[in-house]
Design a protein around this motif. Sequence first.
Motif, PDB file in Angstrom:
ATOM      1  N   SER A 195       0.857  -1.183   0.000  1.00 49.71           N
ATOM      2  CA  SER A 195       0.000   0.000   0.000  1.00 49.71           C
ATOM      3  C   SER A 195       0.895   1.235   0.000  1.00 49.71           C
ATOM      4  N   PRO A 196       1.092   1.873  -1.173  1.00 48.72           N
ATOM      5  CA  PRO A 196       1.933   3.071  -1.234  1.00 48.72           C
ATOM      6  C   PRO A 196       1.113   4.349  -1.338  1.00 48.72           C
ATOM      7  N   LEU A 197       1.747   5.470  -1.028  1.00 53.58           N
ATOM      8  CA  LEU A 197       1.161   6.781  -1.277  1.00 53.58           C
ATOM      9  C   LEU A 197       2.154   7.547  -2.132  1.00 53.58           C
ATOM     10  N   LEU A 198       1.700   7.987  -3.313  1.00 53.38           N
ATOM     11  CA  LEU A 198       2.559   8.707  -4.250  1.00 53.38           C
ATOM     12  C   LEU A 198       2.217  10.182  -4.260  1.00 53.38           C
ATOM     13  N   ASP A 199       3.246  11.005  -4.405  1.00 54.13           N
ATOM     14  CA  ASP A 199       3.070  12.428  -4.611  1.00 54.13           C
ATOM     15  C   ASP A 199       2.868  12.629  -6.112  1.00 54.13           C
ATOM     16  N   CYS A 200       1.748  13.182  -6.514  1.00 53.66           N
ATOM     17  CA  CYS A 200       1.444  13.348  -7.940  1.00 53.66           C
ATOM     18  C   CYS A 200       2.324  14.397  -8.612  1.00 53.66           C
ATOM     19  N   PHE A 201       3.070  15.178  -7.853  1.00 56.94           N
ATOM     20  CA  PHE A 201       3.978  16.165  -8.443  1.00 56.94           C
ATOM     21  C   PHE A 201       5.044  15.487  -9.295  1.00 56.94           C
ATOM     22  N   ASP A 202       5.671  14.444  -8.737  1.00 60.11           N
ATOM     23  CA  ASP A 202       6.772  13.795  -9.454  1.00 60.11           C
ATOM     24  C   ASP A 202       6.819  12.277  -9.283  1.00 60.11           C
TER      25      ASP A 202
ATOM     26  N   ASP B 197      10.782  -3.775   0.346  1.00 57.22           N
ATOM     27  CA  ASP B 197      10.982  -2.559   1.129  1.00 57.22           C
ATOM     28  C   ASP B 197      12.259  -1.835   0.693  1.00 57.22           C
ATOM     29  N   GLY B 198      13.314  -2.590   0.427  1.00 56.72           N
ATOM     30  CA  GLY B 198      14.559  -1.994  -0.052  1.00 56.72           C
ATOM     31  C   GLY B 198      14.389  -1.350  -1.418  1.00 56.72           C
ATOM     32  N   TRP B 199      13.633  -2.006  -2.311  1.00 54.15           N
ATOM     33  CA  TRP B 199      13.379  -1.439  -3.636  1.00 54.15           C
ATOM     34  C   TRP B 199      12.582  -0.152  -3.501  1.00 54.15           C
ATOM     35  N   MET B 200      11.586  -0.154  -2.629  1.00 59.87           N
ATOM     36  CA  MET B 200      10.764   1.038  -2.424  1.00 59.87           C
ATOM     37  C   MET B 200      11.617   2.186  -1.889  1.00 59.87           C
ATOM     38  N   ALA B 201      12.517   1.895  -0.962  1.00 60.90           N
ATOM     39  CA  ALA B 201      13.378   2.930  -0.390  1.00 60.90           C
ATOM     40  C   ALA B 201      14.311   3.509  -1.453  1.00 60.90           C
ATOM     41  N   ALA B 202      14.767   2.686  -2.389  1.00 58.15           N
ATOM     42  CA  ALA B 202      15.692   3.139  -3.427  1.00 58.15           C
ATOM     43  C   ALA B 202      14.979   3.824  -4.588  1.00 58.15           C
ATOM     44  N   TYR B 203      13.674   3.665  -4.693  1.00 58.68           N
ATOM     45  CA  TYR B 203      12.924   4.161  -5.839  1.00 58.68           C
ATOM     46  C   TYR B 203      13.164   5.649  -6.098  1.00 58.68           C
ATOM     47  N   SER B 204      13.159   6.465  -5.073  1.00 61.23           N
ATOM     48  CA  SER B 204      13.306   7.918  -5.236  1.00 61.23           C
ATOM     49  C   SER B 204      14.758   8.384  -5.184  1.00 61.23           C
ATOM     50  N   THR B 205      15.655   7.528  -4.701  1.00 55.09           N
ATOM     51  CA  THR B 205      17.028   7.969  -4.491  1.00 55.09           C
ATOM     52  C   THR B 205      18.020   7.411  -5.501  1.00 55.09           C
ATOM     53  N   VAL B 206      17.701   6.269  -6.123  1.00 56.68           N
ATOM     54  CA  VAL B 206      18.648   5.598  -7.016  1.00 56.68           C
ATOM     55  C   VAL B 206      18.133   5.513  -8.449  1.00 56.68           C
ATOM     56  N   ARG B 207      16.881   5.237  -8.614  1.00 56.13           N
ATOM     57  CA  ARG B 207      16.287   4.987  -9.936  1.00 56.13           C
ATOM     58  C   ARG B 207      16.167   6.290 -10.725  1.00 56.13           C
ATOM     59  N   LEU B 208      16.634   6.281 -11.973  1.00 54.42           N
ATOM     60  CA  LEU B 208      16.510   7.453 -12.833  1.00 54.42           C
ATOM     61  C   LEU B 208      15.111   7.512 -13.432  1.00 54.42           C
ATOM     62  N   LYS B 209      14.619   8.731 -13.567  1.00 53.34           N
ATOM     63  CA  LYS B 209      13.299   8.967 -14.126  1.00 53.34           C
ATOM     64  C   LYS B 209      13.411  10.125 -15.117  1.00 53.34           C
TER      65      LYS B 209
ATOM     66  N   LYS C 268       7.039  10.620  -6.401  1.00 46.79           N
ATOM     67  CA  LYS C 268       7.777  10.153  -5.218  1.00 46.79           C
ATOM     68  C   LYS C 268       6.843   9.358  -4.324  1.00 46.79           C
ATOM     69  N   VAL C 269       7.317   8.213  -3.868  1.00 48.62           N
ATOM     70  CA  VAL C 269       6.553   7.424  -2.912  1.00 48.62           C
ATOM     71  C   VAL C 269       6.864   7.997  -1.537  1.00 48.62           C
TER      72      VAL C 269
ATOM     73  N   ASP D  38      16.989  12.087 -14.033  1.00 48.45           N
ATOM     74  CA  ASP D  38      17.505  12.337 -12.688  1.00 48.45           C
ATOM     75  C   ASP D  38      16.717  11.468 -11.718  1.00 48.45           C
ATOM     76  N   THR D  39      17.206  11.366 -10.484  1.00 50.27           N
ATOM     77  CA  THR D  39      16.409  10.697  -9.464  1.00 50.27           C
ATOM     78  C   THR D  39      15.366  11.696  -8.962  1.00 50.27           C
ATOM     79  N   ILE D  40      14.320  11.199  -8.382  1.00 44.35           N
ATOM     80  CA  ILE D  40      13.271  12.084  -7.863  1.00 44.35           C
ATOM     81  C   ILE D  40      13.839  12.990  -6.773  1.00 44.35           C
ATOM     82  N   ASP D  41      14.593  12.408  -5.847  1.00 43.50           N
ATOM     83  CA  ASP D  41      15.137  13.204  -4.743  1.00 43.50           C
ATOM     84  C   ASP D  41      16.135  14.252  -5.237  1.00 43.50           C
ATOM     85  N   ASN D  42      16.990  13.896  -6.205  1.00 38.07           N
ATOM     86  CA  ASN D  42      17.953  14.853  -6.750  1.00 38.07           C
ATOM     87  C   ASN D  42      17.241  16.003  -7.434  1.00 38.07           C
ATOM     88  N   ARG D  43      16.203  15.696  -8.193  1.00 38.58           N
ATOM     89  CA  ARG D  43      15.451  16.741  -8.884  1.00 38.58           C
ATOM     90  C   ARG D  43      14.812  17.695  -7.871  1.00 38.58           C
TER      91      ARG D  43
END
Length: 161
Positions: free
Chosen positions: A14-21, A125-137, A23-24, A148-153
């Motif tokens: 059960s995730p909650l996403l920010d519709c701006f970009d 859980d590890g994949w979810m944690a890395a989603y905004s910090t490691v994965r390029l979008k 980010k979970v 860029d990553t969500i967090d970097n952007r």
Amino acid sequence: ITEFALPEGKVYLSPLLDCFDGKVTAWTIGCSPNAELVNKMLDNAIKHIKGNAKPIIHSDRGCHYRWPGWKAICGRHGLARSMSRKGTSPDNAACEGFFGNLKNEFFHGRDWSGWTAEAFMELLDGWMAAYSTVRLKAFREGGRTVYDTIDNRRRRLGLAA
């Protein structure tokens, strides 16, 4: 909520996403798609709300999002609930798109034989944690596509420290 059918049983996210970009901002993982799973996720998300922000919570029409406990949590924190009418899904489209990416990148095409629910939940859980910090979008910025990553952007735009 999305379901992962493993040979050893089912796991639910059960995730909650920010519709701006995309980010979970919060998520919970469990072996039952019950009210506790979504309520705990919402409680975790509320901890990240800054200032007087009153976000809109878009969801599908699942029973979890219509029961009195969910409504009470939203009411206590001034969160507006938004659901599309029956048979349409624009309010939940961002999450459904996320589920598609998640299942394609993380779940499908892998042999999950021998995985316990607990081990799978830890990996997820590890994949979810890395989603905004490691994965390029891909983001559209100034008429061009930027990867860029969500967090970097968010840092580049001055939206995060």
